[in-house]
Scaffold this motif. Structure first.
Motif, mmCIF file in Angstrom:
data_model
loop_
_atom_site.group_PDB
_atom_site.id
_atom_site.type_symbol
_atom_site.label_atom_id
_atom_site.label_comp_id
_atom_site.label_asym_id
_atom_site.label_seq_id
_atom_site.Cartn_x
_atom_site.Cartn_y
_atom_site.Cartn_z
ATOM 1 N N ASN A 133 -28.939 43.014 -32.693
ATOM 2 C CA ASN A 133 -29.212 42.924 -34.130
ATOM 3 C C ASN A 133 -28.653 44.130 -34.876
ATOM 4 O O ASN A 133 -28.120 43.986 -35.978
ATOM 5 N N THR A 193 -23.055 43.972 -42.134
ATOM 6 C CA THR A 193 -23.579 44.057 -43.498
ATOM 7 C C THR A 193 -23.250 45.404 -44.126
ATOM 8 O O THR A 193 -22.789 45.470 -45.269
ATOM 9 N N ALA A 251 -26.003 40.270 -46.738
ATOM 10 C CA ALA A 251 -26.904 39.598 -45.796
ATOM 11 C C ALA A 251 -28.196 40.380 -45.678
ATOM 12 O O ALA A 251 -28.250 41.558 -46.030
ATOM 13 N N ALA A 280 -30.295 41.194 -39.535
ATOM 14 C CA ALA A 280 -30.060 40.230 -38.459
ATOM 15 C C ALA A 280 -31.359 40.008 -37.695
ATOM 16 O O ALA A 280 -32.184 40.908 -37.556
ATOM 17 N N VAL A 324 -28.653 36.798 -34.719
ATOM 18 C CA VAL A 324 -27.881 36.039 -35.710
ATOM 19 C C VAL A 324 -27.829 36.815 -37.019
ATOM 20 O O VAL A 324 -28.852 37.266 -37.543
ATOM 21 N N TRP A 325 -26.601 36.955 -37.548
ATOM 22 C CA TRP A 325 -26.344 37.524 -38.870
ATOM 23 C C TRP A 325 -26.139 36.342 -39.809
ATOM 24 O O TRP A 325 -25.344 35.436 -39.514
ATOM 25 N N THR A 326 -26.848 36.323 -40.932
ATOM 26 C CA THR A 326 -26.749 35.216 -41.881
ATOM 27 C C THR A 326 -26.426 35.767 -43.263
ATOM 28 O O THR A 326 -27.192 36.560 -43.821
ATOM 29 N N ASN A 379 -26.062 36.066 -47.197
ATOM 30 C CA ASN A 379 -26.724 35.566 -48.395
ATOM 31 C C ASN A 379 -25.752 34.630 -49.108
ATOM 32 O O ASN A 379 -24.625 34.432 -48.651
ATOM 33 N N ALA A 412 -22.710 27.951 -45.861
ATOM 34 C CA ALA A 412 -23.438 28.824 -44.946
ATOM 35 C C ALA A 412 -22.437 29.629 -44.134
ATOM 36 O O ALA A 412 -21.345 29.162 -43.831
ATOM 37 N N THR A 419 -22.769 32.269 -40.752
ATOM 38 C CA THR A 419 -23.555 32.993 -39.766
ATOM 39 C C THR A 419 -22.647 33.497 -38.659
ATOM 40 O O THR A 419 -21.599 32.924 -38.377
ATOM 41 N N THR A 454 -23.179 34.799 -34.619
ATOM 42 C CA THR A 454 -24.129 34.894 -33.517
ATOM 43 C C THR A 454 -23.569 35.842 -32.466
ATOM 44 O O THR A 454 -22.431 35.699 -32.054
#
Length: 140
Positions: free
Chosen positions: A13, A20, A63, A66, A70-72, A74, A132, A134, A136
């Motif tokens: 993470n 980010t 974002a 994490a 997983v980084w997601t 915004n 989206a 992301t 991983t």
């Protein structure tokens, strides 16, 4: 040399959170740029003869933290008027100072590309959207 390293979730993470930090470097939001042509060998290599098809603005911050490897991202603002016509083949994410942070492949929704679009044929002035994004980290 084998690459079978496995990371604890905290390290994984933290590595994703560095994405980010790099995207959010500078005073403004980062961008997601979609190109046609042959992708450079890596994100450190300069573009050569590639066409910028679309540029989408990421949120600032790009974002949240994490979680679960997983980084997601915004929300990402649509490019409501694509810059050129062509077939999307790769993308780059840049910070607000136009420094490249990462690069990946673009293709159709098949599960084999880093960025999947419902249509890789982009026409000038088209709306280009990413619903989206992301990343991983699989080495846990």
């Amino acid at each position: 040399m084998a690459n079978d390293l496995k990371y604890v979730g905290t390290l994984s993470n933290n590595m994703l959170d560095e994405i980010t930090a790099l995207i959010d470097a500078g005073a403004g939001a980062g961008t997601l740029r979609i190109y046609s042509g042959t992708a450079p060998a890596d994100a450190d290599t300069a573009l050569s003869g590639n066409t910028l098809l679309a540029q989408l603005t990421m949120s600032d911050p790009s974002a949240g933290a994490a979680a679960s490897d997983v980084w997601t991202a915004n929300s990402i603002t649509d490019d409501t008027a694509a810059d050129a016509t062509g077939t999307a083949t790769f993308f780059r994410v840049l910070d607000s100072n136009a420094n490249v942070v990462l690069q990946g492949t673009v293709g159709l929704d098949t599960g084999t590309f880093d960025l999947e679009l419902n249509d890789t044929a982009i026409t000038i002035n088209d709306n280009v959207a990413v619903s989206a994004f992301t990343i991983t980290e699989g080495n846990t």
